[in-house]
Scaffold this motif. Sequence first.
Motif, mmCIF file in Angstrom:
data_model
loop_
_atom_site.group_PDB
_atom_site.id
_atom_site.type_symbol
_atom_site.label_atom_id
_atom_site.label_comp_id
_atom_site.label_asym_id
_atom_site.label_seq_id
_atom_site.Cartn_x
_atom_site.Cartn_y
_atom_site.Cartn_z
ATOM 1 N N GLU A 12 0.849 -1.183 0.000
ATOM 2 C CA GLU A 12 0.000 0.000 0.000
ATOM 3 C C GLU A 12 0.889 1.237 0.000
ATOM 4 N N LEU A 13 0.750 2.067 -1.033
ATOM 5 C CA LEU A 13 1.526 3.290 -1.188
ATOM 6 C C LEU A 13 0.617 4.496 -1.016
ATOM 7 N N VAL A 14 1.131 5.522 -0.357
ATOM 8 C CA VAL A 14 0.434 6.791 -0.244
ATOM 9 C C VAL A 14 1.373 7.855 -0.796
ATOM 10 N N GLY A 15 0.850 8.712 -1.638
ATOM 11 C CA GLY A 15 1.670 9.759 -2.227
ATOM 12 C C GLY A 15 0.933 11.074 -2.286
ATOM 13 N N ILE A 16 1.697 12.126 -2.579
ATOM 14 C CA ILE A 16 1.120 13.459 -2.721
ATOM 15 C C ILE A 16 1.670 14.105 -3.987
ATOM 16 N N THR A 30 2.164 1.682 5.932
ATOM 17 C CA THR A 30 2.116 2.473 7.172
ATOM 18 C C THR A 30 3.473 2.993 7.639
ATOM 19 N N PHE A 31 4.569 2.708 6.922
ATOM 20 C CA PHE A 31 5.868 3.307 7.235
ATOM 21 C C PHE A 31 5.930 4.680 6.584
ATOM 22 N N LYS A 32 6.289 5.695 7.350
ATOM 23 C CA LYS A 32 6.479 7.032 6.795
ATOM 24 C C LYS A 32 7.805 7.077 6.055
ATOM 25 N N SER A 73 13.608 3.225 9.055
ATOM 26 C CA SER A 73 12.593 3.416 10.084
ATOM 27 C C SER A 73 12.108 2.058 10.561
ATOM 28 N N ARG A 74 11.498 2.045 11.733
ATOM 29 C CA ARG A 74 10.990 0.797 12.288
ATOM 30 C C ARG A 74 9.693 1.062 13.029
ATOM 31 N N GLN A 79 11.416 -5.084 15.900
ATOM 32 C CA GLN A 79 10.313 -5.554 15.063
ATOM 33 C C GLN A 79 10.619 -5.273 13.585
ATOM 34 N N MET A 80 9.583 -5.192 12.768
ATOM 35 C CA MET A 80 9.738 -4.945 11.343
ATOM 36 C C MET A 80 10.283 -3.538 11.099
ATOM 37 N N ALA A 81 11.173 -3.430 10.113
ATOM 38 C CA ALA A 81 11.794 -2.151 9.777
ATOM 39 C C ALA A 81 11.862 -1.997 8.264
ATOM 40 N N LEU A 82 12.173 -0.782 7.819
ATOM 41 C CA LEU A 82 12.215 -0.476 6.394
ATOM 42 C C LEU A 82 13.418 0.401 6.084
ATOM 43 N N MET A 83 14.186 0.015 5.063
ATOM 44 C CA MET A 83 15.246 0.848 4.510
ATOM 45 C C MET A 83 14.769 1.380 3.167
#
Length: 113
Positions: A12-16, A30-32, A73-74, A79-83
């Motif tokens: 799921e991607l959110v963009g502006i 849900t990761f910023k 971020s994590r 727990q789960m994290a994102l690079m």
Amino acid sequence: KIRLFDEDKELELVGISIGGGTIEITELNTFKLKLSGENPAILVVHNDVFGIISFVSTVLAKHEINIGHMEVSRKEKGQMALMVIEVDQKIQGDVMKEIEGLENVSQVIRMVE
């Protein structure tokens, strides 16, 4: 908001819109984050464990891929994290597979080619 999925994965991607026909991706599952799309980029979903950032950057360095921008971020400690890694050139499939094969990496997504 865009939702993408196949048999076993969902994204799921959110963009502006930031004007002039340009968008910025601001959220992934849900990761910023802040991803402009101006440079090739990969997203690495992983467990938040000691050394994982070093392991991924070592693979990129071995293939002479320069990191231009990186955010990590994590959700919670351990727990789960994102690079989010923006690079100077396209990342080839063999490099993607090598990163995917690292222990504690659950998913690698190529965002911009």
